[in-house]
Design an enzyme around this catalytic site. Structure first.
Site, PDB file in Angstrom:
ATOM      1  N   THR A 160      52.652  40.574  78.132  1.00 37.23           N
ATOM      2  CA  THR A 160      51.359  41.197  77.812  1.00 37.23           C
ATOM      3  C   THR A 160      51.055  41.073  76.333  1.00 37.23           C
ATOM      4  O   THR A 160      49.891  40.979  75.937  1.00 37.23           O
ATOM      5  CB  THR A 160      51.315  42.681  78.224  1.00 37.23           C
ATOM      6  OG1 THR A 160      52.439  43.359  77.644  1.00 37.23           O
ATOM      7  CG2 THR A 160      51.365  42.833  79.737  1.00 37.23           C
ATOM      8  N   ARG A 208      50.369  46.741  86.520  1.00 39.55           N
ATOM      9  CA  ARG A 208      50.296  48.187  86.709  1.00 39.55           C
ATOM     10  C   ARG A 208      49.689  48.989  85.562  1.00 39.55           C
ATOM     11  O   ARG A 208      49.449  50.169  85.706  1.00 39.55           O
ATOM     12  CB  ARG A 208      51.706  48.723  87.011  1.00 39.55           C
ATOM     13  CG  ARG A 208      52.197  48.245  88.364  1.00 39.55           C
ATOM     14  CD  ARG A 208      53.628  48.637  88.645  1.00 39.55           C
ATOM     15  NE  ARG A 208      53.966  48.274  90.017  1.00 39.55           N
ATOM     16  CZ  ARG A 208      54.291  47.051  90.401  1.00 39.55           C
ATOM     17  NH1 ARG A 208      54.320  46.079  89.519  1.00 39.55           N
ATOM     18  NH2 ARG A 208      54.569  46.795  91.677  1.00 39.55           N
ATOM     19  N   ASP A 216      55.580  32.719  83.750  1.00 36.38           N
ATOM     20  CA  ASP A 216      54.698  31.983  82.849  1.00 36.38           C
ATOM     21  C   ASP A 216      55.379  30.908  82.013  1.00 36.38           C
ATOM     22  O   ASP A 216      54.708  30.101  81.367  1.00 36.38           O
ATOM     23  CB  ASP A 216      53.972  32.956  81.912  1.00 36.38           C
ATOM     24  CG  ASP A 216      54.923  33.959  81.269  1.00 36.38           C
ATOM     25  OD1 ASP A 216      55.945  33.540  80.701  1.00 36.38           O
ATOM     26  OD2 ASP A 216      54.635  35.178  81.343  1.00 36.38           O
ATOM     27  N   HIS A 223      61.488  35.279  89.730  1.00 36.58           N
ATOM     28  CA  HIS A 223      60.302  35.141  90.578  1.00 36.58           C
ATOM     29  C   HIS A 223      59.680  33.748  90.509  1.00 36.58           C
ATOM     30  O   HIS A 223      58.525  33.572  90.879  1.00 36.58           O
ATOM     31  CB  HIS A 223      59.272  36.216  90.202  1.00 36.58           C
ATOM     32  CG  HIS A 223      59.756  37.607  90.470  1.00 36.58           C
ATOM     33  ND1 HIS A 223      59.324  38.716  89.773  1.00 36.58           N
ATOM     34  CD2 HIS A 223      60.665  38.078  91.373  1.00 36.58           C
ATOM     35  CE1 HIS A 223      59.931  39.798  90.220  1.00 36.58           C
ATOM     36  NE2 HIS A 223      60.745  39.435  91.197  1.00 36.58           N
ATOM     37  N   CYS A 263      54.759  19.755  97.014  1.00 36.78           N
ATOM     38  CA  CYS A 263      54.076  19.480  98.270  1.00 36.78           C
ATOM     39  C   CYS A 263      54.924  20.055  99.405  1.00 36.78           C
ATOM     40  O   CYS A 263      56.137  19.811  99.466  1.00 36.78           O
ATOM     41  CB  CYS A 263      53.894  17.976  98.454  1.00 36.78           C
ATOM     42  SG  CYS A 263      53.263  17.525 100.096  1.00 36.78           S
ATOM     43  N   CYS A 275      55.994  16.559 101.694  1.00 34.98           N
ATOM     44  CA  CYS A 275      56.924  15.537 101.190  1.00 34.98           C
ATOM     45  C   CYS A 275      57.740  16.009  99.990  1.00 34.98           C
ATOM     46  O   CYS A 275      58.600  15.283  99.493  1.00 34.98           O
ATOM     47  CB  CYS A 275      56.175  14.254 100.840  1.00 34.98           C
ATOM     48  SG  CYS A 275      55.164  14.360  99.330  1.00 34.98           S
ATOM     49  N   CYS A 291      48.527  17.058  97.882  1.00 36.51           N
ATOM     50  CA  CYS A 291      49.430  16.037  97.354  1.00 36.51           C
ATOM     51  C   CYS A 291      48.721  14.686  97.291  1.00 36.51           C
ATOM     52  O   CYS A 291      48.071  14.269  98.267  1.00 36.51           O
ATOM     53  CB  CYS A 291      50.651  15.949  98.258  1.00 36.51           C
ATOM     54  SG  CYS A 291      51.828  14.648  97.818  1.00 36.51           S
TER      55      CYS A 291
END
Length: 242
Positions: free
Chosen positions: A27, A35, A107, A122, A130, A133, A151
């Site tokens: 942030t 939140r 990020d 995460h 893809c 493939c 793709c």
């Protein structure tokens, strides 16, 4: 001795530091969290963000998922720059004091700031595959597409390598995180409310005596920490001199 001075002494005396971070680290680089007062949960969309970032929603409303993902996740992350926390963590790693960064963020700012050993609980916006493939695509490719990204090799749908709600964490990343946390002589937890499970439960595997919590608001683990700093994480880390 002030709390900041105590923190700096702990860092000085440690050579096996692990950092566990959440949205509050990003942030300060301008990426909205979920939140807080200005977070995504308090903005108005046709569906709640938690719904739009779920596996079910991705499968059933892929076009709407990508509209939100590009607008609120991808654009903010790709335009953001590392802040002082990211930079100082990289310096600590280069100095041999920090062994791993464990992050709930997707990020890539820790790597952009210079950190090498980053465990992404995460996933990451920078990895996209893809579903047919398995060809790799970077984040900029996804940003430049419209609608559902396809793709260019087989026409399959591309999915970000991020952990959506209803999806499980990567077992290898969990095991590595547990290893580093359980062997750390200092664990710094920063920018997280410690309410997102199972990620938040990992910190309970730390058994040392230098558990530091840096967060603007209080958490349920404040009473178990050896040091608590209710402050800007960038401001705190800016005090570290190597």
């Amino acid at each position: 001795m002030s709390a900041i001075d105590t923190f700096l002494q702990m860092v000085h005396d440690s050579d096996n530091i692990v950092f566990f971070g959440g949205a509050g680290v990003s942030t300060e680089s301008g990426i909205p969290d979920f939140r807080s007062k200005d977070g995504l949960y308090n903005q108005h969309y046709k569906y709640p963000p938690e719904t739009m970032l779920s596996h079910t929603f991705y499968e059933q409303h892929t076009d709407e998922f990508y509209r939100f993902y590009r607008d609120k996740i991808l654009n903010a992350s790709l335009s953001a720059q590392p802040n002082m926390a990211h930079k100082k963590l990289a310096e600590l790693e280069q100095a041999g004091k920090l062994k791993a960064v464990i992050t709930q963020n997707i990020d890539g700012l820790h790597q952009k700031g210079g950190s090498k050993n980053v465990l992404e609980l995460h996933g990451s916006i920078h990895r996209n595959f893809c579903q047919h493939c398995h060809k790799f695509f970077d984040a900029e490719y996804i940003r430049q597409t419209t609608g559902i990204p396809k793709c260019d090799a087989c026409g399959g749908t591309i999915k970000p390598d991020v952990v959506l709600y209803e999806e499980g964490l990567d077992n290898d990343v969990i095991e590595q995180s547990l290893y580093y946390i359980s062997h750390a002589d200092m664990l710094i937890i920063g920018g997280t409310s410690l309410v997102v499970y199972p990620a938040a439960s990992l910190v309970r595997y730390y058994h040392g005596h230098k558990l530091v919590l840096i967060n603007k608001s209080s958490t349920d683990m404040d009473h178990t920490a050896d040091l608590v700093l209710h402050d800007s994480i960038g401001e705190v880390f800016s005090k570290i001199k190597l």
